[in-house]
Enzyme design. Sequence first.
Site, short mmCIF file in Angstrom:
data_model
loop_
_atom_site.label_atom_id
_atom_site.label_comp_id
_atom_site.label_asym_id
_atom_site.label_seq_id
_atom_site.Cartn_x
_atom_site.Cartn_y
_atom_site.Cartn_z
N TYR A 1 -2.24 10.31 3.51
CA TYR A 1 -3.30 10.97 2.74
C TYR A 1 -3.07 12.46 2.51
O TYR A 1 -3.48 12.99 1.47
CB TYR A 1 -4.66 10.70 3.39
CG TYR A 1 -4.94 9.22 3.42
CD1 TYR A 1 -5.24 8.54 2.24
CD2 TYR A 1 -4.84 8.48 4.60
CE1 TYR A 1 -5.45 7.17 2.25
CE2 TYR A 1 -5.05 7.12 4.60
CZ TYR A 1 -5.34 6.47 3.42
OH TYR A 1 -5.53 5.11 3.43
N TYR B 1 -12.73 8.11 -1.06
CA TYR B 1 -12.25 8.08 0.32
C TYR B 1 -10.97 8.90 0.51
O TYR B 1 -10.79 9.56 1.54
CB TYR B 1 -12.07 6.64 0.80
CG TYR B 1 -10.83 5.94 0.31
CD1 TYR B 1 -9.68 5.87 1.09
CD2 TYR B 1 -10.79 5.34 -0.95
CE1 TYR B 1 -8.54 5.23 0.65
CE2 TYR B 1 -9.66 4.70 -1.41
CZ TYR B 1 -8.53 4.64 -0.60
OH TYR B 1 -7.40 4.02 -1.06
N ASP C 1 0.86 -1.18 0.00
CA ASP C 1 0.00 0.00 0.00
C ASP C 1 0.90 1.24 0.00
O ASP C 1 1.84 1.33 -0.79
CB ASP C 1 -0.94 -0.07 1.22
CG ASP C 1 -2.00 1.02 1.25
OD1 ASP C 1 -2.88 0.99 0.37
OD2 ASP C 1 -1.92 1.88 2.13
N HIS D 1 -6.84 -6.42 -1.72
CA HIS D 1 -5.83 -5.44 -1.31
C HIS D 1 -4.92 -5.97 -0.20
O HIS D 1 -3.85 -5.41 0.04
CB HIS D 1 -6.53 -4.16 -0.86
CG HIS D 1 -5.60 -2.98 -0.71
ND1 HIS D 1 -4.83 -2.51 -1.75
CD2 HIS D 1 -5.32 -2.18 0.36
CE1 HIS D 1 -4.12 -1.47 -1.34
NE2 HIS D 1 -4.39 -1.26 -0.07
#
Length: 311
Positions: free
Chosen positions: A229, A146, A102, A289
Amino acid sequence: MEQIQHNFVTVRGLKFHVAEIGTGSNVVVFLHGFPEIWYTWRHQMVAVADSGFRAIAPDYRGYGLSDIPPEPEKTTFADIVADLVAILDHLGVNKVFLVGKDFGVRPAYHFALHHPDRVFAVITLGVPYLPPEPPKFHQPLPEGFYISRWREPGRAEADFGRFDAKTVVRNIYILFSRSEIPIAAENQEIMDLVDASTPLPPWFTEEDLAAYGALYEKSGFRTALQVPYRSFEEDFGITDPIVKVPALLIMGCKDYVFKFPGIEEYIKFGKAKELVPGLDIIYLPEGTHFVQEQSPELVNGLILDFLKSHI
C-alpha cells in the site's frame, strides 16, 4: 495439504519460508497478495504437483513465517523481486512459470520484465498488468477508499490495533469477497465496515481463518502495509514496459477490483493487451477477488490447461 513441505532459505540477510510440493522439472512459483500468505495457494499447489509440476510458494519478507526485515517501512517491491531471484538461485531453479494474485501480480510481471529469459509465462488472478507508473485509479474515489486509508502512516495501524490479527484477516476477507469497493465514511474506519456477526464466505472455513490468523500474529502488519500500500509510487526504472512472455489473466466478474475507475475498460477494451501482447483473459461470472479459494477446481483446471500449453 499434509504433503506440502515447509523449508527455510536464507538469502539477502533474511530467512524465508518456502512451501513446496512436487518434483517435476517444470517449476511453478506462486506469489500471494494481501491478506494472504503461501496458504492461499494450497489447492493450486497440490493440483499442479499432481500433474507433474514442482510448486513453490514463498512468504514475502515480513509475511507469514518469513523474517521481518529490520526496517519494515523501507521494504519495496524491488525487494520482493530481488528476494525471489535470490530464492530461485538458492534452489537452483533457472526458469519458472509465475502465478500472481492481487499485488503479487506486480512482482510477477516485474520479474518477467527484468528477467524474461527466466520466465516461461505469467498467470495472474484478480489484477491485470498495469504500466510501471504511479496508479491513478484512486484519485476519483472518496477519502475513505481503503487503499487511501492504508497508505496514511499510522491510520491502519490504529484501526487494526483494536483487534487481534485473526479478526483483522477475517474482516478483510469478508470485505474483499464482496463486489463493492471498501470505502469508509468520514467518521468510520475500514474495520468498522464489517459487523462481528457477519459470516465468513462459505468457501473459507474457520480452520482456514485460524491458519491465517496464527501467521499474522507472528508477522504483524507493518511490512504488509508498506508493500503493497505504501510503495505504489516506486520507480522501477523500466524503459520498455511491454511484457514479452505469454500471459493469462483470470478475472472474477464479481471482483471488487472491476469497480476501480477505469479498470474494466482497461481490461476489456484492449489496453491491457497492448502492454501484454501474448495475453489471454478468462472471465469467471461468479468469481470474487479470491477465485483461487472460492472455486479451486475451476481455477486449477484453467491454470493447468495454460501451463501444459506453454511447456
